[in-house]
Design a protein around this motif. Structure first.
Motif, PDB file in Angstrom:
ATOM      1  N   TYR A  73       3.458  16.799  -8.226  1.00  0.00           N
ATOM      2  CA  TYR A  73       3.670  15.327  -8.306  1.00  0.00           C
ATOM      3  C   TYR A  73       2.359  14.856  -7.962  1.00  0.00           C
ATOM      4  N   HIS A  74       2.012  13.639  -8.568  1.00  0.00           N
ATOM      5  CA  HIS A  74       0.703  12.992  -8.277  1.00  0.00           C
ATOM      6  C   HIS A  74       1.070  11.462  -8.176  1.00  0.00           C
ATOM      7  N   ASP A  75       0.344  11.065  -7.080  1.00  0.00           N
ATOM      8  CA  ASP A  75       0.339   9.696  -6.665  1.00  0.00           C
ATOM      9  C   ASP A  75      -1.137   9.121  -6.390  1.00  0.00           C
ATOM     10  N   LYS A  76      -1.431   8.049  -6.986  1.00  0.00           N
ATOM     11  CA  LYS A  76      -2.711   7.469  -6.766  1.00  0.00           C
ATOM     12  C   LYS A  76      -2.570   5.855  -6.750  1.00  0.00           C
ATOM     13  N   GLU A  77      -2.946   5.015  -5.553  1.00  0.00           N
ATOM     14  CA  GLU A  77      -2.508   3.813  -5.635  1.00  0.00           C
ATOM     15  C   GLU A  77      -3.794   3.209  -4.665  1.00  0.00           C
ATOM     16  N   LEU A  78      -3.984   1.783  -4.653  1.00  0.00           N
ATOM     17  CA  LEU A  78      -4.826   0.859  -3.712  1.00  0.00           C
ATOM     18  C   LEU A  78      -4.350   1.194  -2.328  1.00  0.00           C
ATOM     19  N   ALA A  79      -4.972   1.512  -1.471  1.00  0.00           N
ATOM     20  CA  ALA A  79      -4.881   1.535  -0.122  1.00  0.00           C
ATOM     21  C   ALA A  79      -4.997   0.172   0.552  1.00  0.00           C
ATOM     22  N   ASP A  80      -3.920  -0.161   1.302  1.00  0.00           N
ATOM     23  CA  ASP A  80      -3.990  -1.739   1.788  1.00  0.00           C
ATOM     24  C   ASP A  80      -3.429  -1.764   3.081  1.00  0.00           C
ATOM     25  N   ARG A  81      -4.448  -2.181   4.099  1.00  0.00           N
ATOM     26  CA  ARG A  81      -3.900  -1.932   5.549  1.00  0.00           C
ATOM     27  C   ARG A  81      -3.609  -3.534   5.981  1.00  0.00           C
ATOM     28  N   GLY A  82      -3.444  -4.419   5.030  1.00  0.00           N
ATOM     29  CA  GLY A  82      -2.877  -5.578   5.540  1.00  0.00           C
ATOM     30  C   GLY A  82      -3.779  -6.750   5.866  1.00  0.00           C
ATOM     31  N   ASN A  83      -3.218  -7.772   6.801  1.00  0.00           N
ATOM     32  CA  ASN A  83      -3.948  -8.867   7.040  1.00  0.00           C
ATOM     33  C   ASN A  83      -4.113  -8.791   8.527  1.00  0.00           C
ATOM     34  N   PRO A  84      -5.230  -9.533   9.060  1.00  0.00           N
ATOM     35  CA  PRO A  84      -5.586  -9.448  10.524  1.00  0.00           C
ATOM     36  C   PRO A  84      -4.688 -10.640  11.181  1.00  0.00           C
ATOM     37  N   GLY A 114       1.688   2.884   8.174  1.00  0.00           N
ATOM     38  CA  GLY A 114       1.044   3.940   7.822  1.00  0.00           C
ATOM     39  C   GLY A 114      -0.395   4.048   7.115  1.00  0.00           C
ATOM     40  N   GLU A 115      -1.312   2.922   7.877  1.00  0.00           N
ATOM     41  CA  GLU A 115      -2.442   2.658   7.277  1.00  0.00           C
ATOM     42  C   GLU A 115      -2.596   2.249   5.874  1.00  0.00           C
ATOM     43  N   GLY A 116      -1.492   2.066   5.176  1.00  0.00           N
ATOM     44  CA  GLY A 116      -1.446   1.667   3.886  1.00  0.00           C
ATOM     45  C   GLY A 116      -1.632   2.955   2.857  1.00  0.00           C
ATOM     46  N   ASN A 117      -1.455   4.099   3.421  1.00  0.00           N
ATOM     47  CA  ASN A 117      -1.809   5.142   2.459  1.00  0.00           C
ATOM     48  C   ASN A 117      -0.677   6.423   2.700  1.00  0.00           C
ATOM     49  N   ARG A 118       0.344   6.240   3.368  1.00  0.00           N
ATOM     50  CA  ARG A 118       1.409   6.927   3.456  1.00  0.00           C
ATOM     51  C   ARG A 118       2.676   6.643   4.161  1.00  0.00           C
ATOM     52  N   ASP A 119       3.733   7.443   3.845  1.00  0.00           N
ATOM     53  CA  ASP A 119       5.087   7.133   4.474  1.00  0.00           C
ATOM     54  C   ASP A 119       5.048   7.306   6.152  1.00  0.00           C
ATOM     55  N   GLU A 120       5.418   6.311   6.677  1.00  0.00           N
ATOM     56  CA  GLU A 120       5.612   6.699   8.122  1.00  0.00           C
ATOM     57  C   GLU A 120       6.653   5.744   8.811  1.00  0.00           C
ATOM     58  N   LEU A 121       7.377   6.090   9.759  1.00  0.00           N
ATOM     59  CA  LEU A 121       8.400   5.728  10.179  1.00  0.00           C
ATOM     60  C   LEU A 121       8.584   5.527  11.801  1.00  0.00           C
ATOM     61  N   VAL A 122       9.375   4.746  12.356  1.00  0.00           N
ATOM     62  CA  VAL A 122       9.640   4.601  13.689  1.00  0.00           C
ATOM     63  C   VAL A 122      11.151   4.611  13.749  1.00  0.00           C
ATOM     64  N   ILE A 123      11.624   5.792  14.360  1.00  0.00           N
ATOM     65  CA  ILE A 123      13.024   6.182  14.328  1.00  0.00           C
ATOM     66  C   ILE A 123      13.512   6.084  15.876  1.00  0.00           C
ATOM     67  N   ARG A 124      14.420   5.280  16.472  1.00  0.00           N
ATOM     68  CA  ARG A 124      14.649   5.111  17.624  1.00  0.00           C
ATOM     69  C   ARG A 124      13.489   4.977  18.762  1.00  0.00           C
ATOM     70  N   GLY A 125      12.692   4.224  18.188  1.00  0.00           N
ATOM     71  CA  GLY A 125      11.565   3.710  18.892  1.00  0.00           C
ATOM     72  C   GLY A 125      10.319   5.020  18.976  1.00  0.00           C
ATOM     73  N   VAL A 126      10.433   5.870  18.189  1.00  0.00           N
ATOM     74  CA  VAL A 126       9.519   6.996  18.024  1.00  0.00           C
ATOM     75  C   VAL A 126       8.732   6.765  16.828  1.00  0.00           C
TER      76      VAL A 126
END
Length: 789
Positions: free
Chosen positions: A304-315, A160-172
């Motif tokens: 509800y408030h949420d603030k955090e470091l956005a992290d898109r991981g490693n190459p 989820g680009e390191g900024n959101r909930d995102e899921l793959v359910i049954r391949g979607v």
């Protein structure tokens, strides 16, 4: 001989004495028959036998009657089970609690209204449904959706680009198929489970209940209600990475007609990644009113408030994720700019009424406002067509360097929904019907605006603002502390696309009807359909062009349920759902999406559900999900709807109490998700779908050693998969072990120790492409204490 007989009316006894012989009475009381034989005279004797009188046995003096009755009462009290005194107020709200309505005990839940809009036993729902109960979430110290669903077979976490909930359910893949109390909660952000009573995961198309999208499945959060249950509970947690979390759950019945509840929390923490941090807090007061026995009103507000470091991981490097010197904590981004934030306000009002004669109705309204945005500096391959300018990295590690790109996004949105649902229970001859019908109306308005980041540390006079949209950094020391300037590109320039800047409004109008038919004890039928009208208008604020499109679709659902015994169901089901061409987030329309029909999801499923014992359920399902009308880019911003994907799979799970002291949740999924028609020049027929492993195993067990101590252990296994559907960067398979220790000091105080990744194994948890790959958390401890008053 003395015999005792029940006396039917008085409950006492009739005592009847039968004397063996008159001679026994004449010989003397106290003489046994054997003694009589010994004392008998010889044959022919004329003398009478002597009379032997035995002295009376001394017996203890009886206690006074009052003392005897006191002893009896004490003995009965000690033997009787403990009684819980029920006050008139508790009696007035009896049966209203969420746990009673759904039959929830520990990890087991008997029924839900999420899947069918009627409170239906899971055994009778012709669909794969996984329920994560509050007890399960507590036992693992789970506070996020993505952590919770790792124990659900067939569900994989997307980065989820390191900024959101995102899921793959049954391949979607979807960032929008999230719901709260049945309302669409489709803005991209990180959710917290502090006020969740349970989390339901429905797999396969669910358009009949939830409308558009949800082709592979969806996640619903059922929030805690003011249900009259008295609860005063406070928890304090600390742990690795300076974690600190405090939560409060307080509620009770005020009187026979009013109940209140308040949930609140605060969490601050660093993370295992360098410069990682987060801060979250929320408050959710609710009230339930019962103006009459037949009417209930529920009101709820949440901030509800949420603030955090956005992290898109490693190459990546040579087709594998890159770990600089084996250090998973290195951060490829900017601690100055990388951030994601969400401020969410949700208000809900629900009115339920029993009209009598088998008819009940519910009207539900939700208004939610999302102040939402994020900034990312990340490993990327953006370059330009400026002569002499080449990005040698392309986002991957090349010659010890990696390129970083940057952007910022604003995705504010306001949602308004109104749902009206009726349930009518009736008979046609011997056949029972549970008919549900209703409508949903919605309006969603928002803004999607993106700005491109330029790096003054990489100057070029031909580039916008005099600097290039990328910078090269040392791949072994990748954190960037230099400046970034964000600009909005209204038109395409130097090989860069124009930045999105779209305001939009969406009207949805829906109506549905379904019938759950009990033909016989062993045969049930399910049939229904939903009509959706999707009316989207979007203003391109870069060009001033206003575009609109209307889609009308009917989504059917049908199933047959065979029950050879009451505790088992075997079902076959068929369902369809649609996703408009504007996509999950529908924030814009362009000339390409304007002319495309919606994507179609068609699912066929066969399954078995078996209540092995009253609190243990086994489930299994095989399915085939076909996704068609996927867009294939052909240039100039246009696409053809010729792409397709096929997903075939098997899922099985066991959830509940194996014994009175042993709870378990076990899951396995085999998923073969394939591209069946080319989606691009690199995503071609036969490729595996992004992030979907062939095999997935989850196992969690909790054993109650004695009334004070309990232990828990869990194992997660995820087979290898690919970071993108072009199948060029492979994510290795991994195993993770979790554990927990639980201690109950007394009825007020309890505590637990939770350990995630017990053996501190490095692994790749998710990805958002070939060069945005997220490592999983290293060993993490959480210690908490809970007080219940």
């Amino acid at each position: 001989m003395i015999q005792f007989y029940d006396r039917p009316r008085s409950g006492g006894f009739i005592i009847r004495a039968a004397f063996l012989s008159a001679s026994y009475l004449a010989i003397g009381i106290g003489t046994a028959p054997e003694a009589m034989a010994q004392q008998a005279p010889a044959a022919g004797a004329n003398t009478l036998p002597p009379v032997v009188v035995s002295p009376a046995e001394s017996k203890p003096r009886k206690k006074p009657r009052a003392s005897r009755e006191a002893d009896t009462r004490a003995r009965r009290a000690a033997q009787a089970p403990a009684r819980t005194l029920v006050s008139p107020l508790e009696a007035a709200w009896a049966g209203s609690s969420q746990t009673q309505r759904t039959g929830t005990v520990g990890y087991y839940q008997n029924s839900t209204s999420v899947a069918t809009k009627t409170n239906t036993p899971l055994l009778d729902i012709p669909q794969s449904v996984s329920v994560l109960t509050r007890q399960f979430l507590n036992d693992q110290a789970i506070s996020s959706v993505t952590d919770a669903v790792r124990y659900v077979p067939g569900v994989v976490v997307h980065q989820g680009e390191g900024n959101r909930d995102e899921l793959v359910i049954r391949g979607v893949d979807s960032s929008a198929n999230f719901f709260v109390n049945g309302f669409r909660d489709d803005v991209q952000y990180f959710r917290d489970l502090y006020n969740a009573q349970s989390v339901e995961v429905l797999k396969g198309p669910s358009a009949l209940t939830f409308g558009r999208g949800a082709g592979g499945g969806l996640v619903n959060r059922t929030l805690k209600e003011a249900d009259g249950t008295r609860i005063y509970e406070a928890t304090a947690q600390t742990g690795s990475y300076d974690n600190r979390r405090f939560s409060l759950d307080a509620g009770q019945a005020v009187n026979e007609n009013v109940a209140v509840r308040l949930n609140a929390f605060y969490e601050g923490s660093d993370t295992f990644r360098d410069y990682g941090n987060l801060e979250r807090y929320g408050i959710n007061p609710t009230i339930t009113l019962r103006p009459s026995d037949d009417t209930k009103i529920k009101l709820s507000y949440e901030y509800y408030h949420d603030k955090e470091l956005a992290d898109r991981g490693n190459p990546s490097f040579n087709g594998m994720p890159f770990v600089p010197n084996g250090d998973y904590t290195k951060f490829f981004g900017s601690p100055i700019y990388n951030t994601t934030h969400a401020d969410v306000q949700q208000t809900m009002a629900v009115i339920e009424h029993d009209f009598g004669g088998g008819l009940t109705g519910k009207n539900s309204t939700m208004y939610a406002n999302y102040d939402r945005g994020y900034v990312n500096v990340y490993p990327g391959g953006t370059s330009t067509n400026i002569p002499g300018v080449v990005n040698p990295s392309g986002g991957a590690v090349v010659n010890g360097q990696v390129s970083l790109n940057a952007y910022e996004n604003t995705t504010n949105r306001a949602n308004f929904f109104n749902q009206t649902d009726f349930t009518y229970k009736t008979y046609t001859g011997p056949i029972r019907h549970t008919i549900a019908f209703g409508t949903e109306f919605g309006q969603q308005t928002g803004l999607g605006q993106r700005n491109t980041g330029f790096f003054p540390d990489n100057p070029n006079p031909s580039a916008p603002g005099g600097s290039l949209p990328f910078v090269l950094v040392n791949a072994f020391n990748p954190t960037y502390f230099g400046p970034v300037v964000f600009q909005h590109l209204t038109t395409s320039t130097v090989g860069l696309n124009a930045d999105a800047n779209s305001s939009y409004r969406l009207f949805t109008e829906s109506a549905y009807v379904q019938d759950q038919i009990d033909v016989t004890r062993w045969l049930q039928l399910f049939a229904g359909a939903r009509y959706d009208r999707f009316d989207l208008a979007a203003l391109d604020q870069n060009t001033g062009i206003n575009r609109s499109r209307v889609d009308d679709k009917i989504s059917p659902r049908a199933a047959v349920i065979f029950k050879p015994v009451d505790e088992m169901s075997i079902y076959g089901a068929y369902s369809i759902s649609y996703l408009p061409a504007s996509g999950d987030q529908f924030s814009s329309l362009n000339p390409g999406t304007l002319i495309l029909d919606p994507q179609k999801f068609e699912n066929t499923e066969f399954g078995l559900k078996w209540n092995v014992n009253p609190k243990l359920q086994y489930t299994a399902a095989v399915y085939e999900l076909n996704r068609t009308n996927q867009p294939i880019p052909v240039g100039g911003g246009f696409s053809l709807p010729n792409g397709s994907t096929k997903v075939r799979g098997f899922e099985t799970a066991v959830t509940g109490f194996v014994t009175a002291d042993w709870q378990t949740t076990i899951g396995y999924a085999y998923t073969d998700a394939r591209i069946t028609s080319d989606l691009s020049t690199t995503i071609v027929t036969g490729n595996r779908v992004q992030l979907v492993p062939y095999n997935q195993v989850s196992l969690w067990n909790k054993y109650q050693i004695d009334p004070r101590w309990a232990l828990g252990v869990g194992v997660l296994y995820l087979g290898d998969s690919y970071a993108s559907s072009d199948d060029t960067v492979k994510l290795p398979s991994w195993v993770r072990v979790d554990a927990g220790v639980y201690y109950k000091y007394n009825e007020t105080w309890s505590g637990q120790l939770s350990v995630e990744n017990l053996f501190d194994k490095g692994y790749w948890a998710s990805a958002d492409g070939n060069n945005n790959i997220s490592p999983g958390r290293l060993r993490t401890f959480r210690v908490s204490a809970t007080a219940r008053f």
